[in-house]
Write a protein that holds these residues in place. Structure first.
Motif, mmCIF file in Angstrom:
data_model
loop_
_atom_site.group_PDB
_atom_site.id
_atom_site.type_symbol
_atom_site.label_atom_id
_atom_site.label_comp_id
_atom_site.label_asym_id
_atom_site.label_seq_id
_atom_site.Cartn_x
_atom_site.Cartn_y
_atom_site.Cartn_z
ATOM 1 N N VAL A 366 0.841 -1.208 0.000
ATOM 2 C CA VAL A 366 0.000 0.000 0.000
ATOM 3 C C VAL A 366 0.870 1.249 0.000
ATOM 4 C CG1 VAL A 366 -1.724 1.308 1.325
ATOM 5 C CG2 VAL A 366 -1.964 -1.165 1.041
ATOM 6 N N GLY A 367 0.607 2.125 -0.985
ATOM 7 C CA GLY A 367 1.437 3.329 -1.133
ATOM 8 C C GLY A 367 0.687 4.627 -0.951
ATOM 9 N N GLY A 368 -0.638 4.566 -0.816
ATOM 10 C CA GLY A 368 -1.428 5.791 -0.652
ATOM 11 C C GLY A 368 -2.773 5.459 -0.048
ATOM 12 N N PHE A 369 -3.375 6.442 0.616
ATOM 13 C CA PHE A 369 -4.589 6.226 1.391
ATOM 14 C C PHE A 369 -5.559 7.362 1.109
ATOM 15 C CE2 PHE A 369 -6.253 6.344 6.083
ATOM 16 C CZ PHE A 369 -7.327 5.530 5.764
ATOM 17 N N VAL A 370 -6.704 7.073 0.485
ATOM 18 C CA VAL A 370 -7.760 8.070 0.316
ATOM 19 C C VAL A 370 -8.650 7.958 1.548
ATOM 20 C CG1 VAL A 370 -9.720 8.838 -1.078
ATOM 21 C CG2 VAL A 370 -7.651 7.974 -2.202
ATOM 22 N N SER A 371 -8.648 9.021 2.380
ATOM 23 C CA SER A 371 -9.213 8.916 3.728
ATOM 24 C C SER A 371 -10.235 10.002 4.028
ATOM 25 C CB SER A 371 -8.079 9.015 4.758
ATOM 26 O OG SER A 371 -8.590 9.091 6.069
#
Length: 487
Positions: A366-371
């Motif tokens: 996992v390289g990015g998180f839409v939060s």
């Protein structure tokens, strides 16, 4: 020899994020000092705020046994509070919590009367449970408030009350304008468009003034943050004489996972992630209350396809009616997705329901998180060194997003001022376009400067809680403060 156990009464708000975070700080305190014991008093949530998984989790607490931590579940009054349309809906929740005061009084009196039990030395109450300070005062013990958000938001909340009460500023007009204001707990001027929606109506502001008054009555405020992350905000709070002492003790995280009951889902997602390259997957997850209507779901799907990135998407179905605010899983998510989306993205992405957030964020793929920018989620993403793309929805999340993107440079923006009204979901007409979503995903996956800063902050967050770290020292001072009149 006299009993030398000091008993603390913990009262978390009846929401799963609040309870989990409270249990983590309870474990931290008893592990640090053998003289402490903790009784966690559990209030069952109002049915409108809970789904079956949350209810089952809370029911299970009474069965738990932890070393020097016990749980007592309170009886619930048969008649739930009636919502007064002149009041903010949060007031109903506060009245509901307050209605349990008599039960808390009985529990504490019972504890004190048991032979061989420790002496009750204080209450630690959730930020939404300050009505319990009156009960603590009856037993002549101090109350510490556990503030589950961050120091900058704490400072903003006190400042809004000051604008209202001391400076006679029309905060509602201010909150609904395009202006920016200088807030002591922020370095950067804060645009009114990211204010907590509570600041923008009379009912909301009445609640904020009550809420802040309660915080001000505490002996001290415990905040789930750490000095290296919010240096300016913590220092600003310490210089304000009207604010009780602040102990930054974070990050307080539950790294064992959440209240989901989907073990097979977890295994399946982790197996899929195991086969993906490092830092190649973007993870979309919007918290326990996060869901979108079909139009917005289709835009997210298009944005993902346009970006070309691998993804894991926790897609939840909006509550069917106003009796519940908790989303559920789709039996078949393809009913709301663009035609052919599942086929076109097979092997590239996974659409799931409830997500094992900690397990996914902690995975090397996992390289990015839409939060949605809930504070617990942002602390988890920093802990694992995964940069966030901000899509706030409700409560103080817009302010959290602003702090992360503008103030600290630790996240990128999808939309800073997106708002979803949990009490009236159809009120929100903003649609975030596929192009905006694609841009945000590309930035969170490709902005190396943000990624570098997040990795640095990840190391600082882990150092803060180790012996010699800033939060470790702060917890030590907090325990001294709790025990100084007892020993």
């Amino acid at each position: 020899m006299a009993n030398t156990t000091a008993e603390l009464i913990f009262i978390p708000a009846p929401g799963v994020g609040h309870i989990m975070s409270t249990i983590e700080i309870a474990k931290l305190l008893v592990n640090r000092d053998q003289r402490l014991a903790i009784t966690v008093i559990v209030i069952k949530p109002l049915s409108a705020n809970s789904g079956p998984a949350i209810t089952a989790y809370i029911e299970s607490l009474a069965e738990k046994t932890m070393d020097r931590i016990s749980f007592i579940q309170l009886p619930q009054d048969v008649t739930p509070p009636i919502h007064d349309p002149k009041q903010h809906p949060l007031n109903t929740s506060i009245e509901f919590i307050k209605s349990h005061s008599k039960h808390v009084r009985n529990v504490v009196a019972d504890l004190k009367s048991q032979p061989g039990s420790g002496r009750v030395v204080g209450f630690v109450v959730d930020m939404f449970c300050t009505s319990m300070i009156d009960v603590a005062n009856e037993f002549n013990v101090p109350t510490f408030v556990y503030f589950t958000s961050n120091a900058a938001v704490l400072g903003l909340t006190f400042y809004i009350k000051k604008l209202c009460d001391d400076m006679n500023i029309d905060v509602i007009e201010l909150g609904n304008s395009d202006t920016e204001i200088l807030v002591p707990s922020f370095v950067t001027p804060v645009p009114a468009k990211v204010f907590w929606s509570l600041f923008k109506t009379k009912e909301g502001l009445d609640f904020v003034r009550w809420f802040t008054r309660g915080l001000g009555e505490a002996k001290a405020i415990i905040v789930n943050t750490f000095l290296e992350l919010e240096t300016h905000a913590i220092e600003a709070l310490s210089h304000e004489v009207s604010i009780p002492p602040v102990y930054s003790v974070g990050p307080i995280l539950n790294l064992e996972g959440g209240s989901g009951d989907g073990k097979p889902i977890e295994d399946d997602v982790i197996r899929w992630l195991d086969s993906q390259p490092p830092s190649s997957v973007v993870f979309l997850c919007f918290g326990s209350m996060g869901s979108f209507d079909e139009v917005q779901v289709k835009e997210i799907a298009r944005g993902l396809e346009l970006s070309g990135y691998r993804f894991v998407w926790s897609l939840r179905r909006p509550p069917p009616d106003q009796t519940s605010r908790v989303p559920r899983d789709y039996e078949d998510p393809s009913v709301v997705l663009p035609e052919g989306f599942m086929e076109r993205t097979r092997g590239i992405g996974k659409v799931i329901g409830w997500a094992p957030q900690v397990a996914v964020l902690g995975h090397h793929a996992v390289g990015g998180f839409v939060s949605h920018c809930g504070w617990n989620s942002l602390l988890e993403s920093l802990w694992f060194g995964v940069p966030s793309a901000t899509w706030p929805m409700y409560a103080e999340q817009q302010v959290n997003a602003f702090e992360m993107v503008v103030e600290l440079g630790l996240a990128v923006e999808i939309k800073l001022d997106y708002v979803k009204d949990l009490h009236n979901p159809k009120a929100n007409t903003i649609i975030v376009t596929a192009e905006e979503i694609e841009r945000g995903i590309r930035r969170v996956m490709e902005d190396n400067e943000v990624r570098r800063k997040v990795k640095e902050m990840s190391e600082k967050s882990r150092s803060a809680v180790k012996e010699g770290g800033s939060s470790y020292a702060s917890v030590g001072r907090l325990i001294q403060d709790i025990l100084k009149e007892f020993f």
